[in-house]
Design a protein around this motif. Structure first.
Motif, PDB file in Angstrom:
ATOM      1  N   ARG A  11      38.405  49.666  31.583  1.00 34.64           N
ATOM      2  CA  ARG A  11      38.366  48.137  31.293  1.00 34.64           C
ATOM      3  C   ARG A  11      38.623  47.342  32.447  1.00 34.64           C
ATOM      4  O   ARG A  11      37.945  46.034  32.146  1.00 34.64           O
ATOM      5  CB  ARG A  11      38.813  48.392  30.090  1.00 34.64           C
ATOM      6  N   THR A  12      39.016  47.546  32.720  1.00 33.29           N
ATOM      7  CA  THR A  12      39.833  46.511  34.197  1.00 33.29           C
ATOM      8  C   THR A  12      38.150  46.222  34.991  1.00 33.29           C
ATOM      9  O   THR A  12      38.379  45.165  35.743  1.00 33.29           O
ATOM     10  CB  THR A  12      41.186  46.549  34.954  1.00 33.29           C
ATOM     11  N   LYS A  14      35.123  46.770  34.454  1.00 29.57           N
ATOM     12  CA  LYS A  14      34.733  45.789  33.469  1.00 29.57           C
ATOM     13  C   LYS A  14      34.674  44.010  34.050  1.00 29.57           C
ATOM     14  O   LYS A  14      33.728  43.492  33.646  1.00 29.57           O
ATOM     15  CB  LYS A  14      34.255  46.206  31.948  1.00 29.57           C
ATOM     16  N   GLU A  15      36.004  43.960  33.984  1.00 27.25           N
ATOM     17  CA  GLU A  15      35.950  42.430  33.910  1.00 27.25           C
ATOM     18  C   GLU A  15      35.782  42.297  35.609  1.00 27.25           C
ATOM     19  O   GLU A  15      35.354  40.679  35.208  1.00 27.25           O
ATOM     20  CB  GLU A  15      37.867  42.335  33.744  1.00 27.25           C
ATOM     21  N   ALA A  18      32.230  41.701  35.873  1.00 24.17           N
ATOM     22  CA  ALA A  18      31.498  40.426  34.966  1.00 24.17           C
ATOM     23  C   ALA A  18      32.132  39.550  35.778  1.00 24.17           C
ATOM     24  O   ALA A  18      30.967  38.587  35.754  1.00 24.17           O
ATOM     25  CB  ALA A  18      32.156  40.829  33.570  1.00 24.17           C
ATOM     26  N   ALA A  19      33.350  39.534  36.649  1.00 18.46           N
ATOM     27  CA  ALA A  19      33.415  38.258  37.661  1.00 18.46           C
ATOM     28  C   ALA A  19      32.591  37.707  38.839  1.00 18.46           C
ATOM     29  O   ALA A  19      32.029  37.094  39.194  1.00 18.46           O
ATOM     30  CB  ALA A  19      35.211  38.260  37.902  1.00 18.46           C
ATOM     31  N   ASN A  28      39.395  36.240  42.962  1.00 14.34           N
ATOM     32  CA  ASN A  28      39.911  37.274  42.507  1.00 14.34           C
ATOM     33  C   ASN A  28      40.329  38.955  42.530  1.00 14.34           C
ATOM     34  O   ASN A  28      39.750  39.295  42.668  1.00 14.34           O
ATOM     35  CB  ASN A  28      39.286  37.207  40.866  1.00 14.34           C
ATOM     36  N   TRP A  30      42.559  41.948  40.353  1.00 12.87           N
ATOM     37  CA  TRP A  30      43.576  42.501  39.674  1.00 12.87           C
ATOM     38  C   TRP A  30      45.104  44.159  40.537  1.00 12.87           C
ATOM     39  O   TRP A  30      43.916  44.736  41.178  1.00 12.87           O
ATOM     40  CB  TRP A  30      42.642  43.999  39.308  1.00 12.87           C
TER      41      TRP A  30
END
Length: 491
Positions: A11-12, A14-15, A18-19, A28, A30
């Motif tokens: 899920r991370t 995918k985020e 998307a960014a 950005n 993570w």
């Protein structure tokens, strides 16, 4: 721009993708909670697996499935562990790959880039802030200190507080230590906030420089500082409107007594009058342009002029207008008239853009053939008067002390707000003043009516004090003489 610490899952990923698809501005990150050195770093249209360890960043793969270097979450953890082991224990030497993140700036790089940045206009609080020549010079001198240039080869990621403290302590002057630490902190913060990728000061890194201090002065320096402060306070208390009037009377007598090569130039003679009547700083005084001087303000009282300065000429970097009573207006007009006649006598027609122009033909820049009075020339004039005993028996006089005397007088006779307006100071944020947002975006008035009351109160009191000290009202003194230019026989 964001930094998120989370256990990285599909899920991370995918985020992050998307960014990247949205091409979000900035960088950005993570950061994984299971492997603290594993991060996903998204910038523009890319989101890459990256290892950050041992003061090094290395790209190990891509999150996009169709990318040739795609890694799943599981594979990324394995690759990150191998890379970390290599970086930590140096098991293998591998050449830098094309995808390896840049090592970042050295202190020499930041020194160069920061000085280049402050020398250009900047966008601050939604408005353009012109560069300050004084600040640029201060930073240049601070970073040129030997103890700081000795760190030029050090990468920013390898600098730490003990190194900067050692560089700081090698500077003898406590005041200079304060400047060096302040400018170093500002430069590092700019690099971390504005140039994180280039500098290597990426998100999540310890901002240790923000905890730097200049240290405390030693006991001897403390006593010296307090002694200087006491003298300065006494000078401010002693200098009032009566004393400044007496200084101007001595100034006029001194100027009359100097002729030929010792003659006081119009810019200096009238410039001192201007400082005493307006309390302008030296730098803004000599930067007053003729096109910004009005002998009659179309919006002001009859007989009142106006002076205006663009943001670049003011310390606060905001436009400033000042209403000019007739006596102050005549000072500017007298300077222009005397300069024009003096130049005509010596050189012929040679116009200038400045109200307080220098008689020097060329400036320090060989291309500059229109020079204003140099700010320190006004200080040197005062020092020469002091050396000639022309100021004996009077309270200590300094150009900047005039601001305190004028401010106190207007605050007492009119109001503190008017005093701040005339001196171009930031107004206090009390209940009687507009909110910061209102002032910043909606209030454009220069509040000339209030400034007029302050300028009237001060100029009348100063001229009264000047006349009481035996002075006579100044008038242009340059007379028309035969030009020294040789006649052209062909004409």
């Amino acid at each position: 721009m964001a930094f998120i610490r989370v256990e990285i899952t599909a899920r991370t990923v995918k985020e992050a993708l998307a960014a990247a698809a949205e091409r979000r501005q900035g960088t950005n990150i993570w950061a994984d909670t299971k492997l603290p050195y594993l991060i996903i770093r998204q910038r523009a249209g890319a989101a890459k697996w990256t290892v950050k360890a041992m003061k090094t960043m290395r790209v190990i793969g891509d999150t996009r499935e169709r990318h040739p270097e795609y890694l799943s979450v599981t594979d990324a953890r394995k690759a990150a562990t191998n890379t970390y082991t290599e970086l930590r224990y140096g098991d293998a030497e591998t050449p830098a790959s094309a995808d390896e993140a840049p090592a970042g700036w050295t202190w020499a790089d930041l020194d160069r880039e920061y000085q280049a940045m402050i020398a250009q206009p900047r966008w601050v609080n939604r408005r353009m802030k012109p560069p300050s020549a004084g600040t640029c010079n201060d930073v240049r001198l601070a970073f040129a200190r030997p103890s700081f240039t000795a760190l030029h080869d050090k990468p920013l990621t390898e600098l730490d507080r003990p190194q900067i403290h050692a560089a700081r302590d090698a500077i003898e002057s406590h005041r200079q230590r304060e400047k060096n630490v302040a400018y170093f902190k500002a430069a590092m913060t700019w690099a971390a906030d504005k140039k994180p990728d280039e500098s290597g000061l990426i998100e999540g890194a310890d901002r240790w420089w923000e905890r730097l201090t200049a240290g405390d002065p030693d006991t001897e320096t403390m006593h010296a500082i307090e002694a200087r402060r006491a003298v300065h306070r006494q000078h401010k208390a002693d200098l009032d409107v009566k004393a400044i009037g007496a200084v101007l009377a001595r100034h006029e007598a001194y100027c009359r007594g100097r002729t030929a090569e010792d003659k006081i130039s119009p810019g200096i003679r009238w410039g001192l009058w201007w400082v005493c009547l307006t309390a302008n700083r030296r730098a803004s005084t000599v930067q007053l342009r003729r096109k910004d001087f009005m002998a009659q303000d179309p919006l002001g009282e009859d007989g009142w002029g106006r002076a205006a300065w663009p943001p670049a000429a003011m310390k606060a970097k905001t436009a400033f207008w000042l209403p000019l009573p007739s006596v102050v207006r005549d000072v500017a007009a007298g300077s222009i008239k005397d300069y024009t006649q003096l130049v005509a006598n010596e050189h012929g027609d040679w116009p200038s853009a400045w109200v307080f122009a220098s008689t020097r033909r060329y400036g320090r820049d060989a291309d500059n053939d229109d020079v204003s009075v140099y700010p320190n020339s006004l200080n040197r004039h005062i020092q020469r008067m002091r050396d000639a005993d022309a100021l004996d028996g009077l309270p200590h006089f300094g150009l900047h002390l005039v601001r305190s005397a004028m401010g106190d007088h207007i605050a007492e006779k009119v109001s503190g707000v008017v005093s701040s307006l005339v001196l171009a100071h930031t107004l206090p944020q009390d209940e009687g003043e507009a909110a910061p947002t209102t002032r910043q975006y909606y209030l454009t008035s220069q509040r000339m009516a209030e400034k007029t009351t302050g300028m009237r109160a001060w100029s009348e009191a100063l001229i009264e004090a000047y006349l009481a000290a035996g002075g006579t009202m100044p008038v242009p003194s340059e007379e028309r003489r035969r030009s020294k230019l040789k006649a052209n026989p062909r004409l």
